[in-house]
Design a protein around this motif. Structure first.
Motif, PDB file in Angstrom:
ATOM      1  N   THR A 100      31.016  36.554  63.418  1.00  0.00           N
ATOM      2  CA  THR A 100      30.609  36.099  62.091  1.00  0.00           C
ATOM      3  C   THR A 100      31.771  35.440  61.348  1.00  0.00           C
ATOM      4  OG1 THR A 100      28.967  37.865  61.960  1.00  0.00           O
ATOM      5  CG2 THR A 100      29.608  36.834  59.882  1.00  0.00           C
ATOM      6  N   ALA A 101      32.952  36.057  61.420  1.00  0.00           N
ATOM      7  CA  ALA A 101      34.128  35.493  60.750  1.00  0.00           C
ATOM      8  C   ALA A 101      34.524  34.153  61.383  1.00  0.00           C
ATOM      9  CB  ALA A 101      35.287  36.476  60.812  1.00  0.00           C
ATOM     10  N   ALA A 102      34.503  34.088  62.707  1.00  0.00           N
ATOM     11  CA  ALA A 102      34.849  32.840  63.398  1.00  0.00           C
ATOM     12  C   ALA A 102      33.845  31.734  63.060  1.00  0.00           C
ATOM     13  CB  ALA A 102      34.902  33.072  64.905  1.00  0.00           C
ATOM     14  N   ARG A 103      32.576  32.091  62.951  1.00  0.00           N
ATOM     15  CA  ARG A 103      31.545  31.110  62.594  1.00  0.00           C
ATOM     16  C   ARG A 103      31.783  30.578  61.186  1.00  0.00           C
ATOM     17  NH1 ARG A 103      26.514  32.016  60.314  1.00  0.00           N
ATOM     18  NH2 ARG A 103      26.860  34.219  60.644  1.00  0.00           N
ATOM     19  N   LYS A 104      32.100  31.463  60.244  1.00  0.00           N
ATOM     20  CA  LYS A 104      32.363  31.030  58.864  1.00  0.00           C
ATOM     21  C   LYS A 104      33.563  30.090  58.788  1.00  0.00           C
ATOM     22  CE  LYS A 104      29.684  33.758  56.161  1.00  0.00           C
ATOM     23  NZ  LYS A 104      28.817  33.358  55.106  1.00  0.00           N
ATOM     24  N   LEU A 105      34.547  30.303  59.653  1.00  0.00           N
ATOM     25  CA  LEU A 105      35.723  29.421  59.673  1.00  0.00           C
ATOM     26  C   LEU A 105      35.482  28.158  60.494  1.00  0.00           C
ATOM     27  CD1 LEU A 105      38.932  31.640  59.983  1.00  0.00           C
ATOM     28  CD2 LEU A 105      38.210  30.224  58.070  1.00  0.00           C
ATOM     29  N   GLY A 106      34.411  28.140  61.262  1.00  0.00           N
ATOM     30  CA  GLY A 106      34.095  26.967  62.067  1.00  0.00           C
ATOM     31  C   GLY A 106      34.916  26.857  63.339  1.00  0.00           C
ATOM     32  N   ILE A 107      35.269  28.003  63.934  1.00  0.00           N
ATOM     33  CA  ILE A 107      36.058  27.953  65.174  1.00  0.00           C
ATOM     34  C   ILE A 107      35.339  28.596  66.359  1.00  0.00           C
ATOM     35  CG2 ILE A 107      38.313  27.754  64.053  1.00  0.00           C
ATOM     36  CD1 ILE A 107      38.720  30.735  64.482  1.00  0.00           C
ATOM     37  N   VAL A 108      34.038  28.800  66.244  1.00  0.00           N
ATOM     38  CA  VAL A 108      33.283  29.395  67.346  1.00  0.00           C
ATOM     39  C   VAL A 108      33.264  28.464  68.554  1.00  0.00           C
ATOM     40  CG1 VAL A 108      31.007  30.173  68.097  1.00  0.00           C
ATOM     41  CG2 VAL A 108      31.886  30.883  65.889  1.00  0.00           C
ATOM     42  N   ALA A 109      33.066  27.181  68.340  1.00  0.00           N
ATOM     43  CA  ALA A 109      32.955  26.225  69.449  1.00  0.00           C
ATOM     44  C   ALA A 109      34.231  26.149  70.272  1.00  0.00           C
ATOM     45  CB  ALA A 109      32.592  24.839  68.918  1.00  0.00           C
ATOM     46  N   THR A 110      35.384  26.176  69.607  1.00  0.00           N
ATOM     47  CA  THR A 110      36.660  26.072  70.330  1.00  0.00           C
ATOM     48  C   THR A 110      37.166  27.423  70.800  1.00  0.00           C
ATOM     49  OG1 THR A 110      37.882  26.211  68.255  1.00  0.00           O
ATOM     50  CG2 THR A 110      37.379  24.004  69.090  1.00  0.00           C
ATOM     51  N   GLY A 111      36.759  28.497  70.142  1.00  0.00           N
ATOM     52  CA  GLY A 111      37.193  29.835  70.531  1.00  0.00           C
ATOM     53  C   GLY A 111      38.517  30.242  69.912  1.00  0.00           C
ATOM     54  N   GLY A 159      44.570  44.800  68.040  1.00  0.00           N
ATOM     55  CA  GLY A 159      44.507  43.627  68.889  1.00  0.00           C
ATOM     56  C   GLY A 159      45.155  42.510  68.135  1.00  0.00           C
ATOM     57  N   PRO A 160      45.175  41.323  68.591  1.00  0.00           N
ATOM     58  CA  PRO A 160      44.733  40.879  69.906  1.00  0.00           C
ATOM     59  C   PRO A 160      45.750  41.274  70.968  1.00  0.00           C
ATOM     60  CG  PRO A 160      45.669  39.044  68.713  1.00  0.00           C
ATOM     61  CD  PRO A 160      45.693  40.230  67.783  1.00  0.00           C
ATOM     62  N   PHE A 161      45.374  41.106  72.202  1.00  0.00           N
ATOM     63  CA  PHE A 161      46.231  41.531  73.293  1.00  0.00           C
ATOM     64  C   PHE A 161      46.882  40.362  74.020  1.00  0.00           C
ATOM     65  CE2 PHE A 161      43.188  44.890  72.483  1.00  0.00           C
ATOM     66  CZ  PHE A 161      44.063  45.902  72.148  1.00  0.00           C
ATOM     67  N   LEU A 162      46.712  39.174  73.505  1.00  0.00           N
ATOM     68  CA  LEU A 162      47.411  38.000  74.027  1.00  0.00           C
ATOM     69  C   LEU A 162      48.527  37.661  73.052  1.00  0.00           C
ATOM     70  CD1 LEU A 162      44.346  35.833  75.104  1.00  0.00           C
ATOM     71  CD2 LEU A 162      45.817  37.231  76.552  1.00  0.00           C
ATOM     72  N   ASN A 163      49.792  37.587  73.535  1.00  0.00           N
ATOM     73  CA  ASN A 163      50.950  37.438  72.658  1.00  0.00           C
ATOM     74  C   ASN A 163      50.896  36.232  71.740  1.00  0.00           C
ATOM     75  OD1 ASN A 163      52.153  39.759  73.499  1.00  0.00           O
ATOM     76  ND2 ASN A 163      53.457  38.780  75.010  1.00  0.00           N
ATOM     77  N   GLN A 164      50.317  35.140  72.171  1.00  0.00           N
ATOM     78  CA  GLN A 164      50.327  33.941  71.338  1.00  0.00           C
ATOM     79  C   GLN A 164      49.306  34.004  70.204  1.00  0.00           C
ATOM     80  OE1 GLN A 164      49.307  34.151  74.454  1.00  0.00           O
ATOM     81  NE2 GLN A 164      47.585  32.806  74.873  1.00  0.00           N
ATOM     82  N   ARG A 165      48.462  34.996  70.173  1.00  0.00           N
ATOM     83  CA  ARG A 165      47.455  35.114  69.114  1.00  0.00           C
ATOM     84  C   ARG A 165      47.895  36.150  68.092  1.00  0.00           C
ATOM     85  NH1 ARG A 165      41.846  34.835  72.537  1.00  0.00           N
ATOM     86  NH2 ARG A 165      42.279  32.810  73.479  1.00  0.00           N
ATOM     87  N   ILE A 166      47.576  35.885  66.834  1.00  0.00           N
ATOM     88  CA  ILE A 166      47.976  36.824  65.796  1.00  0.00           C
ATOM     89  C   ILE A 166      46.828  37.671  65.268  1.00  0.00           C
ATOM     90  CG2 ILE A 166      49.964  35.468  65.068  1.00  0.00           C
ATOM     91  CD1 ILE A 166      48.292  34.506  62.681  1.00  0.00           C
ATOM     92  N   ILE A 167      45.584  37.234  65.513  1.00  0.00           N
ATOM     93  CA  ILE A 167      44.432  37.969  64.998  1.00  0.00           C
ATOM     94  C   ILE A 167      43.211  37.633  65.853  1.00  0.00           C
ATOM     95  CG2 ILE A 167      43.737  36.197  63.318  1.00  0.00           C
ATOM     96  CD1 ILE A 167      43.238  38.571  61.327  1.00  0.00           C
ATOM     97  N   ASP A 168      42.326  38.604  66.052  1.00  0.00           N
ATOM     98  CA  ASP A 168      41.027  38.379  66.689  1.00  0.00           C
ATOM     99  C   ASP A 168      39.967  38.532  65.612  1.00  0.00           C
ATOM    100  OD1 ASP A 168      41.818  37.894  69.287  1.00  0.00           O
ATOM    101  OD2 ASP A 168      41.480  39.935  69.984  1.00  0.00           O
ATOM    102  N   LEU A 169      39.087  37.544  65.491  1.00  0.00           N
ATOM    103  CA  LEU A 169      38.032  37.577  64.484  1.00  0.00           C
ATOM    104  C   LEU A 169      36.695  37.945  65.108  1.00  0.00           C
ATOM    105  CD1 LEU A 169      38.871  34.251  62.613  1.00  0.00           C
ATOM    106  CD2 LEU A 169      39.490  36.578  61.932  1.00  0.00           C
ATOM    107  N   SER A 170      35.840  38.587  64.325  1.00  0.00           N
ATOM    108  CA  SER A 170      34.469  38.832  64.771  1.00  0.00           C
ATOM    109  C   SER A 170      33.754  37.492  64.862  1.00  0.00           C
ATOM    110  CB  SER A 170      33.751  39.750  63.774  1.00  0.00           C
ATOM    111  OG  SER A 170      33.589  39.081  62.527  1.00  0.00           O
TER     112      SER A 170
END
Length: 174
Positions: free
Chosen positions: A47-58, A34-45
């Motif tokens: 837990t990983a997104a929370r550690k980076l602080g991007i859960v709220a924005t997605g 994945g990811p399956f959307l061309n503009q994205r380079i990686i999909d995070l779990s």
């Protein structure tokens, strides 16, 4: 856990993901496609997104650096584009690979999946003269472009691939 999905990094492997805006960084295990959307380079779990602080924005702007064994290369660089044009050449299956710099479009456990990528020929028109081939390495069927005369030449094509919405990983074979 701290895992991720990526289109071309080998499974399993690791990647350092760094937020562009604040420099926060984590290491994740790449264990899915994945990811399956061309503009994205990686999909995070989560837990990983929370550690980076991007859960709220997605989503968020990140830099992804592959953490791979030496025969895969060490990072995903940011190269400049280069214009090229000509028809694609295909190598026979399991051909020996020449030493040099390559761009890896994918690594597959099943040969048919690698063959499908070659048959679809996803390269931008400006890159059709490049040598798209499948090689067998480390128990995987790898779809690669190359060899390139230099690392900088490979980086130029990497930028061209990314501008077309495709991902690749620079690799070097000896």
């Amino acid at each position: 856990g701290m895992s991720a999905a990526h289109t071309v990094l080998p499974i399993p492997s690791y990647a350092r993901v760094t937020r562009v805006d604040d420099g926060r960084s984590i290491v994740v295990r790449v264990n899915d496609r994945g990811p399956f959307l061309n503009q994205r380079i990686i999909d995070l779990s989560y837990t990983a997104a929370r550690k980076l602080g991007i859960v709220a924005t997605g989503t968020g702007e990140v830099i992804v650096e592959a953490i791979l064994p030496p025969d895969f290369g060490s990072a995903i660089p940011r190269p400049a584009p280069v214009p090229v044009a000509a028809p694609i050449r295909q190598q026979p299956e399991h051909s020996p690979v020449a030493a040099g710099h390559y761009l890896q479009l994918g690594a597959f456990a099943v040969t048919e999946n690698a063959r499908r990528i070659i048959d679809q020929n996803p390269l931008p028109a400006a890159m059709r003269r490049r040598n798209l081939q499948m090689i067998e390495r480390d128990g995987l069927y790898k779809v690669v472009i190359g060899p390139y005369a230099s690392e900088s030449e490979a980086k130029q094509d990497l930028r061209l691939l990314r501008s077309a919405g495709l991902e690749a990983v620079p690799v070097e074979f000896e």
